[in-house]
Design a protein around this motif. Sequence first.
Motif, short mmCIF file in Angstrom:
data_model
loop_
_atom_site.label_atom_id
_atom_site.label_comp_id
_atom_site.label_asym_id
_atom_site.label_seq_id
_atom_site.Cartn_x
_atom_site.Cartn_y
_atom_site.Cartn_z
N VAL A 184 0.84 -1.20 0.00
CA VAL A 184 0.00 0.00 0.00
C VAL A 184 0.87 1.25 0.00
O VAL A 184 0.58 2.24 -0.70
N THR A 200 -5.50 5.70 1.11
CA THR A 200 -5.30 4.29 1.43
C THR A 200 -6.58 3.49 1.23
O THR A 200 -6.55 2.36 0.74
N ILE A 203 -7.16 2.32 -2.30
CA ILE A 203 -6.30 1.19 -2.68
C ILE A 203 -6.85 -0.10 -2.10
O ILE A 203 -6.91 -1.14 -2.79
N LEU A 204 -7.25 -0.07 -0.84
CA LEU A 204 -7.80 -1.27 -0.21
C LEU A 204 -9.10 -1.70 -0.91
O LEU A 204 -9.36 -2.90 -1.06
N TYR A 220 -2.38 -7.66 -1.92
CA TYR A 220 -1.59 -7.41 -0.72
C TYR A 220 -0.18 -8.00 -0.77
O TYR A 220 0.75 -7.44 -0.19
#
Length: 352
Positions: A184, A200, A203-204, A220
């Motif tokens: 990340v 963030t 992105i998740l 991940y």
Amino acid sequence: MLKGEGEPAYPAAATGAGVGVYSSTARRRQLGPLYPLFHQYPVVFSMREQNYSDGKELQHRTQAEAPGIKSWTSQAYTLGGISNFVSTFLTFPIYKVVFRQQIHAVAVSEALRQLWHEGPQYFYRGIYPPLLSKTLQGTLLFGTYDSLLCCLSPVGPHSLRHRWAAGLMSGVVEALALSPFERVQNVLQDGRKQARFPSTFSILKEFNSYGFWGRLSLGYYRGFWPVLVRNSLGSALYFSFKDPIQDGLAEQGLPHWVPALVSGSVNGTITCLVLYPLIVLVANMQSHIGWQRMPGLWASMQDVWDTRGRKVLLIYRGGSLVILRSSVTWGLTTAIHDFLQRKYRSRKELKG
């Protein structure tokens, strides 16, 4: 030598002079009902007191100076986390400039120009993932190393083989736990993805839209194998040579913080320079996101080699800042960790 005339028939310790002798009140309290026999058999009681004093002194010296038998403690985890948190916060600007060089293969001046053009509001963009990951890294790295070393070698001093094995395994644990954070972080620090992934959470959200295996291999844990090799070898090198360098410098009578600072700086610099090609490979692999262009490990290695003009010197572009960053980061981390460890031991000895 013959005993001279007028000398007592028993050591000076029994008369109240010498090491390990107590006052009359303290002696009476210790011996209790046996106190009247003291004047009849002074040698026996003086030897008892001397042995008791010497034993306590040896026990204190052994606990303070020798490693002895080690047991698991949470102290190593706590001190590792604190030291990495402080050093990461102080050195993040250097890290971000180095990352831009690794991604775009540009000079230091160009990397600084990019950051300046983006504005101060983006200068600390991406600090939270490394701050959290580096704190966890220090917690795991120092904590698991200490715990594994206790299992491999409960009684010190520890051999190079034991330190190498404990460092190698702690690096494996670190890679398994922290690869998602680094993934990340690398996406956030890539200036080309600021518009598409401004935070963030975005992105998740992208990673969680993949299937189960896609979340791992493309999300991940993208670039996991080079991360595993880099972390395990780096930890093994750091812990294998940190203590010998630090102990050698400490014998020169330098202040306590100097050997720790120099030892961490030397180890961090050498380790990062040796593993720098892997660092560049990881940064490039983890900067990719999405299904459109996701090359594998071998294709990524070829891409890095080709974009660097098939020259080792260009792969090491940014090496000057790597030396600076590694020296400052690991020097500070080691010095802070050593300082906190000394404070902890001093406080523990005072309580004991």
